[in-house]
Design a protein around this motif. Structure first.
Motif, short mmCIF file in Angstrom:
data_model
loop_
_atom_site.label_atom_id
_atom_site.label_comp_id
_atom_site.label_asym_id
_atom_site.label_seq_id
_atom_site.Cartn_x
_atom_site.Cartn_y
_atom_site.Cartn_z
N ALA A 55 35.95 27.48 47.90
CA ALA A 55 36.94 26.95 46.97
C ALA A 55 36.87 25.43 47.05
N HIS A 56 36.50 24.79 45.95
CA HIS A 56 36.21 23.36 45.95
C HIS A 56 36.94 22.70 44.80
N ALA A 57 37.54 21.53 45.05
CA ALA A 57 38.10 20.74 43.96
C ALA A 57 36.98 20.38 42.99
N LYS A 58 37.30 20.26 41.71
CA LYS A 58 36.26 20.00 40.71
C LYS A 58 35.55 18.68 40.96
N ASN A 117 22.77 26.30 43.14
CA ASN A 117 22.01 25.94 44.35
C ASN A 117 22.49 26.69 45.58
N HIS A 118 23.56 27.48 45.44
CA HIS A 118 24.13 28.19 46.59
C HIS A 118 24.50 29.60 46.14
N LEU A 119 23.51 30.37 45.80
CA LEU A 119 23.74 31.71 45.28
C LEU A 119 24.30 32.66 46.33
N GLU A 120 24.19 32.27 47.63
CA GLU A 120 24.71 33.14 48.68
C GLU A 120 26.23 33.07 48.79
N PHE A 121 26.84 32.10 48.09
CA PHE A 121 28.30 31.95 48.13
C PHE A 121 28.91 32.28 46.78
N VAL A 122 30.17 32.71 46.80
CA VAL A 122 30.97 32.82 45.59
C VAL A 122 31.71 31.50 45.42
N SER A 123 31.58 30.87 44.25
CA SER A 123 32.18 29.55 44.04
C SER A 123 33.48 29.66 43.24
N VAL A 158 48.36 25.92 44.09
CA VAL A 158 48.71 27.06 43.23
C VAL A 158 47.49 27.84 42.77
N PRO A 159 46.44 27.18 42.22
CA PRO A 159 45.28 27.97 41.79
C PRO A 159 44.60 28.75 42.91
N LEU A 160 44.56 28.18 44.12
CA LEU A 160 43.96 28.92 45.23
C LEU A 160 44.81 30.12 45.60
N GLN A 161 46.12 29.93 45.67
CA GLN A 161 46.99 31.05 46.05
C GLN A 161 46.95 32.16 44.99
N GLU A 162 46.96 31.78 43.72
CA GLU A 162 46.91 32.79 42.65
C GLU A 162 45.60 33.57 42.70
N TYR A 163 44.49 32.87 42.90
CA TYR A 163 43.17 33.53 42.95
C TYR A 163 43.12 34.53 44.10
N LEU A 164 43.55 34.08 45.30
CA LEU A 164 43.47 34.96 46.47
C LEU A 164 44.45 36.13 46.37
N ALA A 165 45.63 35.87 45.84
CA ALA A 165 46.63 36.94 45.71
C ALA A 165 46.10 38.04 44.78
N GLN A 166 45.49 37.65 43.66
CA GLN A 166 44.92 38.64 42.74
C GLN A 166 43.77 39.40 43.38
N LYS A 167 42.93 38.65 44.11
CA LYS A 167 41.78 39.28 44.76
C LYS A 167 42.24 40.28 45.83
N MET A 168 43.26 39.90 46.60
CA MET A 168 43.75 40.77 47.67
C MET A 168 44.45 42.02 47.11
N GLU A 169 45.06 41.87 45.94
CA GLU A 169 45.74 43.00 45.32
C GLU A 169 44.76 44.08 44.87
#
Length: 309
Positions: free
Chosen positions: A25-28, A36-42, A70-81
């Protein structure tokens, strides 16, 4: 015939867990190229730092932390659900500057690990400043962040550092280099710590410069004698007044030594690059001097013409 001794070896067998997945998870701003980093989910987090002007570095840190939470928490909450048992989010590892991630981890009841890319000695100094701030009167110039923020802002940032409470800490060092400092920090944080540095040795060499690098300095150094060049650069953030820069300029000119000098366009706030150098300096140094706006620093320092920096 005498039988030769057989050389013995000890073998280590590594058994990795299959399917281990990493989401970055990276700031824009200055984000990595996912291709260049296909082994990771960006996951690019909207930081909105290009939408306003900033007074100093502290403002940038605060805005990034406020906007990315907020965007990180929303992304992870949806993924965990929606996650399957074999795809569980198990941990968040975060750079200490991105302290919003610890709050997200706590909200989602996930363990978090601090990644400190700076050395432990730096953190020992932070703790000392914070603990003494209310006991003695600090001179503004004594704090390491005073070029980039006010004294009050510096203490707020240091407070974040001192109050981080993660499940573990990763340090960018080796124990034998900073054993005393690591012992001090262990007493404060009281969580498992892992010294895995130096981190730059673990990754392939890539340019992380935010400014376009000028290779003319390398070409100029190729023509200079072995260990004859003084390399002068004040970093990416430091500024100075006209008087100090003039002193450096004439000091280099009067040294009779060859010099490669990196002078950023914003070295003197509010001044254009063409007006920064003192009148007559370039003519005075002639072929002995090379002045550029930015340099590929690792290449410069590795060059055989560098005699000091």
């Amino acid at each position: 015939m005498e039988k030769q001794a057989t050389k013995s070896y000890e073998r280590v067998v590594l058994v990795p867990t299959p399917g281990f997945s990493i989401t970055v998870a990276h700031a824009k701003f200055n984000s990595l190229n996912p291709s260049n980093h296909l082994e990771f989910v960006s996951l690019l987090l909207s930081d909105n730092i290009f939408e306003r002007d900033f007074g100093n570095l502290y403002d940038v840190i605060v805005v990034v932390n406020n906007n990315c939470k907020v965007p990180l928490q929303e992304y992870l909450a949806q993924k965990m659900e929606k996650e399957e048992p074999h795809e569980q989010v198990t941990c968040i590892i975060f750079d200490w500057i991105m302290y919003f991630a610890e709050s997200v981890a706590n909200n989602l009841k996930l363990p978090s690990i601090i990644l400190n890319t700076r050395c432990p000695s730096n953190f020992v100094a932070y703790h000392a400043f914070f603990s003494l701030a209310h006991k003695v009167t600090f001179l503004y110039k004594d704090l390491p962040l005073t070029k980039f923020c006010t004294l009050e802002e510096a203490l707020k940032l240091i407070a974040h550092v001192c109050n981080l409470r993660a499940s573990a800490i990763i340090w960018n060092t080796m124990d034998f280099l900073e054993h005393t400092e690591l012992s001090q920090l262990q007493k404060h944080y009281q969580v498992p710590s892992f010294s895995i540095g130096p981190l730059h040795k673990l990754a392939s060499l890539t340019s992380t410069s935010l400014v376009e690098e000028d290779t003319n300095g390398i070409q100029w150094m190729d023509k200079q004698a072995l260990r004859s060049v003084i390399y002068v650069r004040l970093g990416s953030l430091a500024t100075m007044d006209k008087k100090d820069l003039t002193e450096i300029a004439w000091g280099l000119a009067n040294s009779d030594k060859s010099s490669l000098w990196v002078v950023r366009s914003d070295s003197i706030p509010g001044t254009e690059w063409v007006d920064i150098l003192p009148k007559g300096f370039e003519e005075g140094v002639g072929e002995r001097g090379c002045i550029i706006k930015w340099a590929p620093q690792k290449e410069v320092l590795a060059h055989c013409a560098v005699g000091g920096f």
